[in-house]
Enzyme design. Sequence first.
Site, PDB file in Angstrom:
ATOM      1  CE  LYS A  34      -0.856   0.060   5.015  1.00  0.00           C
ATOM      2  NZ  LYS A  34       0.208   0.975   5.345  1.00  0.00           N
ATOM      3  CB  THR A  41       7.706  -1.636  10.135  1.00  0.00           C
ATOM      4  OG1 THR A  41       6.299  -1.741   9.976  1.00  0.00           O
ATOM      5  CG2 THR A  41       8.027  -0.906  11.417  1.00  0.00           C
ATOM      6  CB  THR A 144      -0.640  -6.819   6.697  1.00  0.00           C
ATOM      7  OG1 THR A 144      -1.192  -7.761   7.627  1.00  0.00           O
ATOM      8  CG2 THR A 144      -1.185  -7.107   5.312  1.00  0.00           C
ATOM      9  N   GLY A 145       2.257  -7.053   8.775  1.00  0.00           N
ATOM     10  CA  GLY A 145       3.062  -6.453   9.828  1.00  0.00           C
ATOM     11  C   GLY A 145       2.324  -5.945  11.040  1.00  0.00           C
ATOM     12  N   GLY A 186      11.772   2.324  23.379  1.00  0.00           N
ATOM     13  CA  GLY A 186      11.985   3.413  24.336  1.00  0.00           C
ATOM     14  C   GLY A 186      13.457   3.625  24.624  1.00  0.00           C
ATOM     15  CG  MET A 320       5.961  -8.187  17.013  1.00  0.00           C
ATOM     16  SD  MET A 320       4.973  -6.780  17.477  1.00  0.00           S
ATOM     17  CE  MET A 320       3.345  -7.321  16.985  1.00  0.00           C
ATOM     18  CG  LEU A 321      12.795  -9.631  16.938  1.00  0.00           C
ATOM     19  CD1 LEU A 321      13.668 -10.690  17.576  1.00  0.00           C
ATOM     20  CD2 LEU A 321      13.317  -8.231  17.256  1.00  0.00           C
ATOM     21  CG  HIS A 446      44.967 -11.832  21.289  1.00  0.00           C
ATOM     22  ND1 HIS A 446      44.186 -11.518  22.385  1.00  0.00           N
ATOM     23  CD2 HIS A 446      46.150 -11.189  21.462  1.00  0.00           C
ATOM     24  CE1 HIS A 446      44.880 -10.719  23.178  1.00  0.00           C
ATOM     25  NE2 HIS A 446      46.068 -10.504  22.640  1.00  0.00           N
TER      26      HIS A 446
HETATM   27  P1  FAD Z   1       6.233  -4.852   8.252  1.00  0.00           P
HETATM   28  O1  FAD Z   1       7.668  -4.535   8.159  1.00  0.00           O
HETATM   29  O2  FAD Z   1       5.415  -4.077   9.232  1.00  0.00           O
HETATM   30  O3  FAD Z   1       5.632  -4.687   6.783  1.00  0.00           O
HETATM   31  C1  FAD Z   1       4.265  -4.815   6.527  1.00  0.00           C
HETATM   32  C2  FAD Z   1       3.970  -4.114   5.223  1.00  0.00           C
HETATM   33  O4  FAD Z   1       2.649  -4.432   4.824  1.00  0.00           O
HETATM   34  C3  FAD Z   1       4.028  -2.590   5.313  1.00  0.00           C
HETATM   35  O5  FAD Z   1       4.845  -2.078   4.297  1.00  0.00           O
HETATM   36  C4  FAD Z   1       2.567  -2.157   5.126  1.00  0.00           C
HETATM   37  O6  FAD Z   1       2.452  -0.905   4.459  1.00  0.00           O
HETATM   38  C5  FAD Z   1       2.035  -3.289   4.263  1.00  0.00           C
HETATM   39  N1  FAD Z   1       0.597  -3.479   4.336  1.00  0.00           N
HETATM   40  C6  FAD Z   1      -0.178  -3.608   5.436  1.00  0.00           C
HETATM   41  N2  FAD Z   1      -1.468  -3.849   5.081  1.00  0.00           N
HETATM   42  C7  FAD Z   1      -1.486  -3.870   3.731  1.00  0.00           C
HETATM   43  C8  FAD Z   1      -2.515  -4.101   2.775  1.00  0.00           C
HETATM   44  N3  FAD Z   1      -3.771  -4.398   3.139  1.00  0.00           N
HETATM   45  N4  FAD Z   1      -2.184  -4.036   1.468  1.00  0.00           N
HETATM   46  C9  FAD Z   1      -0.916  -3.762   1.073  1.00  0.00           C
HETATM   47  N5  FAD Z   1       0.088  -3.556   1.934  1.00  0.00           N
HETATM   48  C10 FAD Z   1      -0.194  -3.626   3.254  1.00  0.00           C
HETATM   49  N6  FAD Z   1      13.418  -5.533  14.223  1.00  0.00           N
HETATM   50  C11 FAD Z   1      14.654  -6.051  14.229  1.00  0.00           C
HETATM   51  O7  FAD Z   1      14.811  -7.255  13.995  1.00  0.00           O
HETATM   52  N7  FAD Z   1      15.762  -5.288  14.460  1.00  0.00           N
HETATM   53  C12 FAD Z   1      15.658  -3.971  14.737  1.00  0.00           C
HETATM   54  O8  FAD Z   1      16.672  -3.293  14.955  1.00  0.00           O
HETATM   55  C13 FAD Z   1      14.368  -3.380  14.762  1.00  0.00           C
HETATM   56  N8  FAD Z   1      14.214  -2.069  14.997  1.00  0.00           N
HETATM   57  C14 FAD Z   1      12.966  -1.516  14.983  1.00  0.00           C
HETATM   58  C15 FAD Z   1      12.842  -0.164  15.276  1.00  0.00           C
HETATM   59  C16 FAD Z   1      11.604   0.422  15.289  1.00  0.00           C
HETATM   60  C17 FAD Z   1      11.478   1.893  15.587  1.00  0.00           C
HETATM   61  C18 FAD Z   1      10.449  -0.359  14.980  1.00  0.00           C
HETATM   62  C19 FAD Z   1       9.091   0.278  14.944  1.00  0.00           C
HETATM   63  C20 FAD Z   1      10.558  -1.703  14.686  1.00  0.00           C
HETATM   64  C21 FAD Z   1      11.823  -2.302  14.713  1.00  0.00           C
HETATM   65  N9  FAD Z   1      11.993  -3.665  14.465  1.00  0.00           N
HETATM   66  C22 FAD Z   1      13.249  -4.216  14.492  1.00  0.00           C
HETATM   67  C23 FAD Z   1      10.856  -4.550  14.189  1.00  0.00           C
HETATM   68  C24 FAD Z   1      10.725  -4.795  12.674  1.00  0.00           C
HETATM   69  O9  FAD Z   1      10.616  -3.569  11.995  1.00  0.00           O
HETATM   70  C25 FAD Z   1       9.515  -5.675  12.401  1.00  0.00           C
HETATM   71  O10 FAD Z   1       9.581  -6.845  13.176  1.00  0.00           O
HETATM   72  C26 FAD Z   1       9.462  -6.077  10.918  1.00  0.00           C
HETATM   73  O11 FAD Z   1       9.413  -4.948  10.100  1.00  0.00           O
HETATM   74  C27 FAD Z   1       8.245  -6.976  10.652  1.00  0.00           C
HETATM   75  O12 FAD Z   1       8.219  -7.320   9.309  1.00  0.00           O
HETATM   76  P2  FAD Z   1       6.863  -7.717   8.562  1.00  0.00           P
HETATM   77  O13 FAD Z   1       7.266  -8.014   7.158  1.00  0.00           O
HETATM   78  O14 FAD Z   1       6.131  -8.718   9.331  1.00  0.00           O
HETATM   79  O15 FAD Z   1       5.960  -6.393   8.599  1.00  0.00           O
HETATM   80  P1  NAD Z   2       8.311  -3.634  24.077  1.00  0.00           P
HETATM   81  O1  NAD Z   2       7.338  -4.706  24.294  1.00  0.00           O
HETATM   82  O2  NAD Z   2       9.738  -3.956  23.854  1.00  0.00           O
HETATM   83  O3  NAD Z   2       8.299  -2.647  25.344  1.00  0.00           O
HETATM   84  C1  NAD Z   2       7.146  -2.027  25.796  1.00  0.00           C
HETATM   85  C2  NAD Z   2       7.374  -1.614  27.241  1.00  0.00           C
HETATM   86  O4  NAD Z   2       6.300  -0.783  27.617  1.00  0.00           O
HETATM   87  C3  NAD Z   2       7.403  -2.798  28.192  1.00  0.00           C
HETATM   88  O5  NAD Z   2       8.538  -2.702  29.015  1.00  0.00           O
HETATM   89  C4  NAD Z   2       6.114  -2.645  28.978  1.00  0.00           C
HETATM   90  O6  NAD Z   2       6.211  -3.099  30.313  1.00  0.00           O
HETATM   91  C5  NAD Z   2       5.914  -1.143  28.924  1.00  0.00           C
HETATM   92  N1  NAD Z   2       4.532  -0.719  29.096  1.00  0.00           N
HETATM   93  C6  NAD Z   2       3.420  -1.281  28.559  1.00  0.00           C
HETATM   94  N2  NAD Z   2       2.336  -0.594  28.937  1.00  0.00           N
HETATM   95  C7  NAD Z   2       2.775   0.429  29.712  1.00  0.00           C
HETATM   96  C8  NAD Z   2       2.133   1.502  30.395  1.00  0.00           C
HETATM   97  N3  NAD Z   2       0.813   1.641  30.350  1.00  0.00           N
HETATM   98  N4  NAD Z   2       2.883   2.390  31.075  1.00  0.00           N
HETATM   99  C9  NAD Z   2       4.235   2.252  31.126  1.00  0.00           C
HETATM  100  N5  NAD Z   2       4.889   1.252  30.514  1.00  0.00           N
HETATM  101  C10 NAD Z   2       4.172   0.362  29.811  1.00  0.00           C
HETATM  102  O7  NAD Z   2       7.698  -2.746  22.901  1.00  0.00           O
HETATM  103  P2  NAD Z   2       8.346  -1.569  22.047  1.00  0.00           P
HETATM  104  O8  NAD Z   2       9.567  -1.058  22.712  1.00  0.00           O
HETATM  105  O9  NAD Z   2       7.233  -0.641  21.757  1.00  0.00           O
HETATM  106  O10 NAD Z   2       8.754  -2.317  20.723  1.00  0.00           O
HETATM  107  C11 NAD Z   2       7.747  -2.964  19.897  1.00  0.00           C
HETATM  108  C12 NAD Z   2       8.328  -4.098  19.125  1.00  0.00           C
HETATM  109  O11 NAD Z   2       9.239  -3.635  18.141  1.00  0.00           O
HETATM  110  C13 NAD Z   2       9.066  -5.063  20.012  1.00  0.00           C
HETATM  111  O12 NAD Z   2       8.331  -6.259  20.056  1.00  0.00           O
HETATM  112  C14 NAD Z   2      10.384  -5.292  19.365  1.00  0.00           C
HETATM  113  O13 NAD Z   2      10.577  -6.645  19.092  1.00  0.00           O
HETATM  114  C15 NAD Z   2      10.352  -4.500  18.058  1.00  0.00           C
HETATM  115  N6  NAD Z   2      11.604  -3.716  18.003  1.00  0.00           N
HETATM  116  C16 NAD Z   2      12.794  -4.387  17.941  1.00  0.00           C
HETATM  117  C17 NAD Z   2      13.981  -3.686  17.951  1.00  0.00           C
HETATM  118  C18 NAD Z   2      15.275  -4.428  17.910  1.00  0.00           C
HETATM  119  O14 NAD Z   2      15.258  -5.601  17.562  1.00  0.00           O
HETATM  120  N7  NAD Z   2      16.397  -3.818  18.233  1.00  0.00           N
HETATM  121  C19 NAD Z   2      13.979  -2.310  18.019  1.00  0.00           C
HETATM  122  C20 NAD Z   2      12.757  -1.659  18.095  1.00  0.00           C
HETATM  123  C21 NAD Z   2      11.571  -2.385  18.076  1.00  0.00           C
END
Ligand code: FAD
Ligand code: NAD
Length: 467
Positions: A34, A41, A144-145, A186, A320-321, A446
């Site tokens: 879309k 993401t 769709t993530g 965070g 969610m990775l 090393h």
């Molecule tokens: P997504 O990446 O969410 O992709 C889903 C896609 O589907 C999107 O492009 C969306 O537009 C599309 N879509 C949804 N509905 C429709 C529809 N009906 N029609 C067409 N398209 C549609 N993970 C890590 O492993 N390492 C990290 O360092 C890391 N850092 C992150 C940092 C942040 C700030 C965030 C928010 C996430 C991070 N994550 C990280 C998590 C990671 O981004 C997600 O786990 C990953 O992107 C999931 O992949 P996915 O393909 O399932 O979905």
């Molecule tokens: P998270 O689940 O890691 O952390 C959410 C935190 O919010 C938890 O510690 C929880 O106890 C707290 N919380 C929940 N409700 C609350 C409330 N009402 N008040 C105060 N604290 C509260 O979620 P996230 O940090 O939003 O990340 C989302 C997802 O994105 C994760 O599942 C993660 O796997 C993925 N992500 C991965 C990476 C990475 O791999 N480096 C980086 C960014 C995001």
Amino acid sequence: MSEFDVVFIGAGPGGYTGAIRCAQLGLKTAVIEKDKTLGGTCLNVGCIPSKALLDSSEHFHQVSHDLETHGVMVSGVKLDLKKMMERKDKIVSDLTGGVDYLFKKNKIERLQGLGRLKSETEVEVLTSSGKTETVKAKNIILATGSVPNALPGVDFDGKRIISSTEALSLNEVPKHLIVIGGGVIGLELGSVWLRLGAKVTVLEYADNICGAMDKQVSKKLQQILKKQGMEFHMGVKVTSAKSDGKKVSVSFETLKTGESQNMEADYVLVATGRRPFSEGVRLDAVGIEKDQRGFVKVNSHYQTSCKNIYAIGDLIPGPMLAHKAEEEGVAVAEIIAGQSGHVNYDTVPSVVYTWPEVASVGKTEEQLKAEGVAYNSGSFPFSANGRAKALGTTDGMVKILADKKSDKILGVHILGPRASDIICEAVVAMEFGSSSEDVARSFHAHPTLPEVIREAALAVDKRARQS
Ligand code: FAD
Ligand code: NAD
């Protein structure tokens, strides 16, 4: 009507990696996305832009604070936030463009628009101009993530009360950033803005940051972040956040005492988790089932309640990775092609890209205790590692947990410089069912940071040599 062997809905790491694998296996493949750019993401508003800003802000922090100890004297350090953001945006556009290139190279058809299920073998694509096209598919894969969770009483306004998406593109350094949620987003985005000069206060519901992390590591990380200036209020529940357009007033109560407090900031980042996203896909049209938390239910072959419609990535249960979504994309492609696609969920690494970083794979001590598994533990600190000393970054340690009887590695937890890179050795070792003795007897060049892994492996048998 165009016909395909496989149609993916969503071009994130799950969808685009799965599509490439399908094409490699000779399946006629299309991806419906879309958004204007591919990569989901992860590439657009997740992994990649956050890591670009983490690296840039770490440079800024090092030049401002850490180079003096190396005898490198720098003065007049200035931040050009606009340039830092432009660099981040360029990395994102290079990589999303790279996915476009890979689609063309692999002859994957890209369909831009919202994908909606019409029947078990048909998907309608609704374009931004309102036109629709229907494509036919033998197999449909939902990828769709996920999207950020909203918090009751705290409505996103996209300006002052923001999610990770806006926190990656602020055009000023907040004076005070309140982060709700001391999880991975965070702490990573809190670190970015802390390093660039913001006061950062984390309000966390639980007693520990990053709940699933090994407790010893989580406590140590919190101490280090506190030393860096991040402030924490643990065991608190945020009840509301109200913005007047310039400031946000956040109310929260301490869970143990019920005492209420108010705090003001110019920005509030809500980082309390993400939820699976399936709005617009019309799961109901074919009766696809979700669990109570909104995740699409799948069997071990990623099949939904419709046998030729599969789901992968953040849309289904599990961590969610990005790398988890990718592996599921590959597995489902191989299953559709008649191979035995499989994901080993026991070896999914997870990383928090703070400084120092945290990386882990396998079980924590808390999990092993709860499961009644007898284990030996070996730890080794980075402060006793030559390369870490040379780099000037010695905070942290490696802990290896191995089965008491067989010595098979059950978990590895790293807090330290470049933990994200070092964990790969532990993942490969666990994938091959290694013992800690196997790692202890493997060469480690090393002086390198991974030598800490070997010393920790030696420590499992109480024979670490360097401390
Ligand atoms: P997504 O990446 O969410 O992709 C889903 C896609 O589907 C999107 O492009 C969306 O537009 C599309 N879509 C949804 N509905 C429709 C529809 N009906 N029609 C067409 N398209 C549609 N993970 C890590 O492993 N390492 C990290 O360092 C890391 N850092 C992150 C940092 C942040 C700030 C965030 C928010 C996430 C991070 N994550 C990280 C998590 C990671 O981004 C997600 O786990 C990953 O992107 C999931 O992949 P996915 O393909 O399932 O979905
Ligand atoms: P998270 O689940 O890691 O952390 C959410 C935190 O919010 C938890 O510690 C929880 O106890 C707290 N919380 C929940 N409700 C609350 C409330 N009402 N008040 C105060 N604290 C509260 O979620 P996230 O940090 O939003 O990340 C989302 C997802 O994105 C994760 O599942 C993660 O796997 C993925 N992500 C991965 C990476 C990475 O791999 N480096 C980086 C960014 C995001």
